[in-house]
Write an enzyme that holds these catalytic residues in place. Structure first.
Site, PDB file in Angstrom:
ATOM      1  N   HIS A 250       0.820  -1.220   0.000  1.00 32.88           N
ATOM      2  CA  HIS A 250       0.000   0.000   0.000  1.00 32.88           C
ATOM      3  C   HIS A 250       0.847   1.261   0.000  1.00 32.88           C
ATOM      4  O   HIS A 250       1.936   1.314   0.586  1.00 32.88           O
ATOM      5  CB  HIS A 250      -1.019   0.007   1.145  1.00 32.88           C
ATOM      6  CG  HIS A 250      -0.433   0.023   2.521  1.00 32.88           C
ATOM      7  ND1 HIS A 250      -0.139   1.185   3.191  1.00 32.88           N
ATOM      8  CD2 HIS A 250      -0.094  -0.983   3.359  1.00 32.88           C
ATOM      9  CE1 HIS A 250       0.349   0.889   4.381  1.00 32.88           C
ATOM     10  NE2 HIS A 250       0.393  -0.426   4.513  1.00 32.88           N
TER      11      HIS A 250
ATOM     12  N   ASP B 198      -0.331   4.394   0.927  1.00 26.71           N
ATOM     13  CA  ASP B 198      -0.618   5.391   1.961  1.00 26.71           C
ATOM     14  C   ASP B 198       0.135   5.087   3.253  1.00 26.71           C
ATOM     15  O   ASP B 198       0.586   3.950   3.489  1.00 26.71           O
ATOM     16  CB  ASP B 198      -2.127   5.500   2.230  1.00 26.71           C
ATOM     17  CG  ASP B 198      -2.740   4.214   2.758  1.00 26.71           C
ATOM     18  OD1 ASP B 198      -2.328   3.121   2.312  1.00 26.71           O
ATOM     19  OD2 ASP B 198      -3.626   4.285   3.641  1.00 26.71           O
TER      20      ASP B 198
ATOM     21  N   ASP C 109       6.446   0.517   6.545  1.00 31.19           N
ATOM     22  CA  ASP C 109       4.991   0.308   6.401  1.00 31.19           C
ATOM     23  C   ASP C 109       4.434   1.359   5.479  1.00 31.19           C
ATOM     24  O   ASP C 109       3.968   2.374   5.926  1.00 31.19           O
ATOM     25  CB  ASP C 109       4.341   0.365   7.796  1.00 31.19           C
ATOM     26  CG  ASP C 109       2.837   0.187   7.758  1.00 31.19           C
ATOM     27  OD1 ASP C 109       2.327  -0.299   6.741  1.00 31.19           O
ATOM     28  OD2 ASP C 109       2.170   0.545   8.751  1.00 31.19           O
TER      29      ASP C 109
ATOM     30  N   GLU D 247      -5.165   1.765   2.641  1.00 29.78           N
ATOM     31  CA  GLU D 247      -5.076   0.605   3.553  1.00 29.78           C
ATOM     32  C   GLU D 247      -5.168   1.040   4.998  1.00 29.78           C
ATOM     33  O   GLU D 247      -5.779   0.369   5.832  1.00 29.78           O
ATOM     34  CB  GLU D 247      -3.752  -0.146   3.305  1.00 29.78           C
ATOM     35  CG  GLU D 247      -3.618  -1.461   4.052  1.00 29.78           C
ATOM     36  CD  GLU D 247      -3.083  -1.336   5.481  1.00 29.78           C
ATOM     37  OE1 GLU D 247      -3.151  -2.318   6.231  1.00 29.78           O
ATOM     38  OE2 GLU D 247      -2.599  -0.238   5.846  1.00 29.78           O
ATOM     39  N   GLU D 248      -4.541   2.170   5.318  1.00 25.59           N
ATOM     40  CA  GLU D 248      -4.451   2.590   6.722  1.00 25.59           C
ATOM     41  C   GLU D 248      -5.789   3.048   7.292  1.00 25.59           C
ATOM     42  O   GLU D 248      -5.910   3.257   8.493  1.00 25.59           O
ATOM     43  CB  GLU D 248      -3.411   3.707   6.873  1.00 25.59           C
ATOM     44  CG  GLU D 248      -1.973   3.283   6.586  1.00 25.59           C
ATOM     45  CD  GLU D 248      -1.408   2.316   7.634  1.00 25.59           C
ATOM     46  OE1 GLU D 248      -2.111   1.945   8.574  1.00 25.59           O
ATOM     47  OE2 GLU D 248      -0.231   1.931   7.468  1.00 25.59           O
TER      48      GLU D 248
ATOM     49  N   ASP E 265       1.467 -10.403   0.982  1.00 23.43           N
ATOM     50  CA  ASP E 265       1.226  -9.029   1.429  1.00 23.43           C
ATOM     51  C   ASP E 265       2.175  -8.708   2.590  1.00 23.43           C
ATOM     52  O   ASP E 265       2.945  -9.562   3.045  1.00 23.43           O
ATOM     53  CB  ASP E 265      -0.243  -8.890   1.877  1.00 23.43           C
ATOM     54  CG  ASP E 265      -0.691  -7.436   2.047  1.00 23.43           C
ATOM     55  OD1 ASP E 265       0.072  -6.514   1.718  1.00 23.43           O
ATOM     56  OD2 ASP E 265      -1.830  -7.234   2.522  1.00 23.43           O
TER      57      ASP E 265
ATOM     58  N   HIS F 231       4.188   3.091  12.704  1.00 24.87           N
ATOM     59  CA  HIS F 231       3.151   4.005  13.220  1.00 24.87           C
ATOM     60  C   HIS F 231       3.714   4.872  14.363  1.00 24.87           C
ATOM     61  O   HIS F 231       2.968   5.609  14.987  1.00 24.87           O
ATOM     62  CB  HIS F 231       1.888   3.272  13.726  1.00 24.87           C
ATOM     63  CG  HIS F 231       1.087   2.623  12.646  1.00 24.87           C
ATOM     64  ND1 HIS F 231      -0.249   2.355  12.769  1.00 24.87           N
ATOM     65  CD2 HIS F 231       1.426   2.187  11.416  1.00 24.87           C
ATOM     66  CE1 HIS F 231      -0.695   1.767  11.671  1.00 24.87           C
ATOM     67  NE2 HIS F 231       0.317   1.647  10.828  1.00 24.87           N
TER      68      HIS F 231
HETATM   69  C1  LIG Z   1       6.956 -15.104  19.340  1.00 23.03           C
HETATM   70  C2  LIG Z   1       7.183 -14.013  18.371  1.00 23.03           C
HETATM   71  C3  LIG Z   1       6.200 -12.963  18.462  1.00 23.03           C
HETATM   72  C4  LIG Z   1       6.177 -12.059  17.329  1.00 23.03           C
HETATM   73  C5  LIG Z   1       5.015 -11.177  17.393  1.00 23.03           C
HETATM   74  C6  LIG Z   1       4.665 -10.461  16.166  1.00 23.03           C
HETATM   75  C7  LIG Z   1       5.544  -9.332  15.822  1.00 23.03           C
HETATM   76  C8  LIG Z   1       4.869  -8.349  14.971  1.00 23.03           C
HETATM   77  C9  LIG Z   1       5.448  -8.289  13.659  1.00 23.03           C
HETATM   78  C10 LIG Z   1       4.904  -7.603  12.717  1.00 23.03           C
HETATM   79  C11 LIG Z   1       3.628  -6.876  12.831  1.00 23.03           C
HETATM   80  C12 LIG Z   1       3.659  -5.620  11.991  1.00 23.03           C
HETATM   81  C13 LIG Z   1       2.448  -5.494  11.200  1.00 23.03           C
HETATM   82  C14 LIG Z   1       2.673  -4.507  10.096  1.00 23.03           C
HETATM   83  C15 LIG Z   1       1.455  -4.324   9.295  1.00 23.03           C
HETATM   84  C16 LIG Z   1       0.691  -3.127   9.753  1.00 23.03           C
HETATM   85  C17 LIG Z   1      -0.602  -3.013   9.040  1.00 23.03           C
HETATM   86  C18 LIG Z   1      -1.470  -1.919   9.634  1.00 23.03           C
HETATM   87  O1  LIG Z   1      -0.983  -0.964  10.166  1.00 23.03           O
HETATM   88  N1  LIG Z   1      -2.772  -2.080   9.543  1.00 23.03           N
HETATM   89  C19 LIG Z   1      -3.738  -1.193  10.123  1.00 23.03           C
HETATM   90  C20 LIG Z   1      -4.956  -1.203   9.220  1.00 23.03           C
HETATM   91  C21 LIG Z   1      -6.029  -0.330   9.676  1.00 23.03           C
HETATM   92  C22 LIG Z   1      -7.268  -0.545   8.845  1.00 23.03           C
HETATM   93  C23 LIG Z   1      -8.434   0.259   9.332  1.00 23.03           C
HETATM   94  N2  LIG Z   1      -9.118  -0.396  10.365  1.00 23.03           N
HETATM   95  C24 LIG Z   1      -4.142  -1.667  11.498  1.00 23.03           C
HETATM   96  O2  LIG Z   1      -4.152  -2.858  11.758  1.00 23.03           O
HETATM   97  O3  LIG Z   1      -4.443  -0.814  12.334  1.00 23.03           O
HETATM   98 ZN   LIG Z   2       0.846  -1.398   6.336  1.00 24.61          ZN
HETATM   99 ZN   LIG Z   3       0.191   0.678   8.997  1.00 21.12          ZN
END
Ligand SMILES: CCCCCCCC/C=C\CCCCCCCC(=O)N[C@@H](CCCCN)C(=O)O
Ligand SMILES: [Zn+2]
Ligand SMILES: [Zn+2]
Length: 478
Positions: free
Chosen positions: A100, A102, A132, A166-167, A193, A440
């Site tokens: 994404h 944004d 991100d 996406e955000e 993704d 973020h």
């Molecule tokens: C035992 C090991 C443990 C590891 C734990 C996990 C570590 C985390 C790793 C990565 C997570 C990062 C995720 C990155 C993607 C972010 C996507 C995002 O910001 N999405 C938003 C979308 C909002 C949509 C509107 N509702 C969100 O989820 O807020």
């Molecule tokens: Zn993202």
């Molecule tokens: Zn994000």
């Protein structure tokens, strides 16, 4: 284990080696992308000038992608982009790469360099979107550009979908692209993704990085709690006000975590696969979860990141009340953001929440909700998973642990769930807990080396996906 096959690949392999000039160009292109503030503020509220500029920018820095005859480019929902890369072998089912454009807002406070400067310092490119997710947007197009310059012709068709909202939901980007593909009758072999990384330092007693490929994704529920009371003069207050009642209700929610779901899914599978990497006695504990499950589940609760893997989390994110210092407030509202564990449903969470609040004066309004995503296959037959594994082996030979996991955030891939059963959320870059907090947050940055390796990974992945080999079962010796 993994990919076996009927025969060799037909096209000669293009080595993933880039000239010094190409390496400079790729990092400068990423910096340019970071400098365009494609911020999403709220659903329907984006920096449209920046999004339009970004559309022009990718045309300028990836000219070959845009002029190649077998690539169709479409703008969807005004600012999202869909590329259809037509492969030469229609018998191979297409796949899709997602990212994404944004980013979330980034006020200057706390940043070492301005968040939209794209400045390079000590081998890192700084800025909102470096992890991100402009890194993926740019790395996907960059890898394709470099392949095309080397006269690459894909065998397997694939799509590249770049969402612009996406955000804030994906309603105008990913959802529209998804509807378009569905109307065209597209079914995908798999999707890759954002959503997980090569995790470095997340598990204290594991002193090497491991690749977590997220095969599921938590759901979400945004719930608004509201209390209405009769207003009046503050000089003669009632025993309880709307603010007091609501504050107590959300405090009960915060103090009463939803059930620990350890024992019903992926984290157990992940720990079992990791077990042999630990030394005694952790290896024994993780490989005997039937016995040590309760202990491990309590340990996982103690850390806020692993806690998010084992339960539906509760975050009170907004509170609004009061109209004047001397008026008993007529109304108080609070918004709570739940991230739903894949073993629960929106309805189950709602019931639990109502039981915890247990106060008829509190009204519940579901603002929006999304069920957790089904678990994608990660066995030897799972083409997408195995291609990621295979590419990891060649690009990151030092990473010898790959395990399925849960994405704790939401991604655009959820809008494509009806087009495939294989959704893999994985960014091929190293991530430390500190870098995780920068997503973020402040001082988001990517090392130039990490970014180059991400381009290399995609460059190899696209070629690996061209194989006419199919995943085969691992044949165990008798
Ligand atoms: C035992 C090991 C443990 C590891 C734990 C996990 C570590 C985390 C790793 C990565 C997570 C990062 C995720 C990155 C993607 C972010 C996507 C995002 O910001 N999405 C938003 C979308 C909002 C949509 C509107 N509702 C969100 O989820 O807020
Ligand atoms: Zn993202
Ligand atoms: Zn994000």
């Amino acid at each position: 284990k993994g990919l076996g096959g009927k025969g060799p690949q037909r096209a000669p392999r293009i080595p993933s080696e880039f000239s010094p000039e190409e390496r400079v160009t790729m990092k400068e292109s990423l910096k340019g992308a970071i400098q365009i503030p494609t911020v999403s503020f709220n659903p329907g509220e984006y920096n449209t000038t920046a999004l339009a500029e970004f559309g022009q920018y990718i045309r300028e820095v990836f000219p070959t992608v845009f002029k190649t005859s077998f690539i169709q480019h479409e703008v969807v929902g005004e600012y999202s982009h869909l590329f259809t890369v037509q492969g030469s072998d229609p018998s191979l089912q297409p796949y899709m790469l997602l990212a994404h454009i944004d980013v979330v807002p980034a006020p200057d406070q706390g940043w070492e360099v301005p968040p939209f400067s794209g400045l390079e310092r000590d081998g890192f490119i700084y800025g909102r979107g470096t992890l991100d997710n402009k890194n993926s947007v740019m790395a996907i197009l960059q890898a394709l550009e470099l392949l095309l310059i080397r006269n690459y012709i894909p065998r397997r068709s694939f799509f590249i979908a770049l969402g612009h909202d996406e955000e804030v939901s994906g309603a105008n980007g990913a959802q529209k692209i998804s509807a378009l593909l569905q109307a065209r009758g597209v079914q995908l072999a798999f999707i890759v993704d954002e959503g997980s990384f090569i995790l470095d330092g997340f598990i204290p007693s594991l002193n090497k990085p491991f690749a977590m490929i997220s095969v599921s994704e938590k759901g979400s529920l945004n719930l608004m709690l509201q209390v209405n009371m009769t207003p009046g003069h503050s000089s003669a207050p009632p025993e309880e006000t709307s603010i007091g009642i609501l504050a107590a209700a959300v405090s009960r929610l915060e103090q009463t975590p939803l059930p620990n779901m350890f024992g019903s899914g992926l984290p157990e599978m992940m720990l079992q696969q990791l077990a042999t990497e630990f030394s005694f006695p952790v290896n024994i504990v993780f490989s005997n979860l039937w016995l040590f499950g309760p202990l491990v589940s309590r340990l996982m609760e103690r850390n806020y990141i692993t806690n998010a893997l084992v339960r539906t989390t509760t975050a009170i994110t907004m509170f609004k009340a009061g109209i004047k210092v001397n008026v008993i407030p007529p109304m108080a509202q609070s918004t709570v953001n739940f991230r739903i564990h894949p073993a629960q449903t929106v309805q189950e969470v709602l019931e639990l929440v109502k039981n915890i609040v247990a106060d008829d004066r509190v009204q519940f309004h579901v603002l929006n909700a999304f069920e957790p995503l089904p678990v994608s296959p990660s066995d030897d037959q799972a083409l997408g998973y195995q291609l990621i594994r295979q590419t990891l082996q060649s690009v990151f030979p030092e990473v010898n642990i790959v395990a399925p996991g849960i994405c704790i955030a939401q991604t655009d891939s959820r809008h494509y769930a009806h087009l495939t059963t294989g959704i893999y959320r994985f960014n091929p870059i190293y991530l430390t807990p500190q870098e995780f907090r920068s997503i973020h947050g402040i001082n988001e940055k990517i090392s130039v080396r990490n970014y180059e390796t991400q381009v290399k990974f995609i460059f190899e992945f696209i070629q690996n996906a061209d194989t006419d080999q199919e995943p085969v079962s691992h044949l165990h010796e008798l």
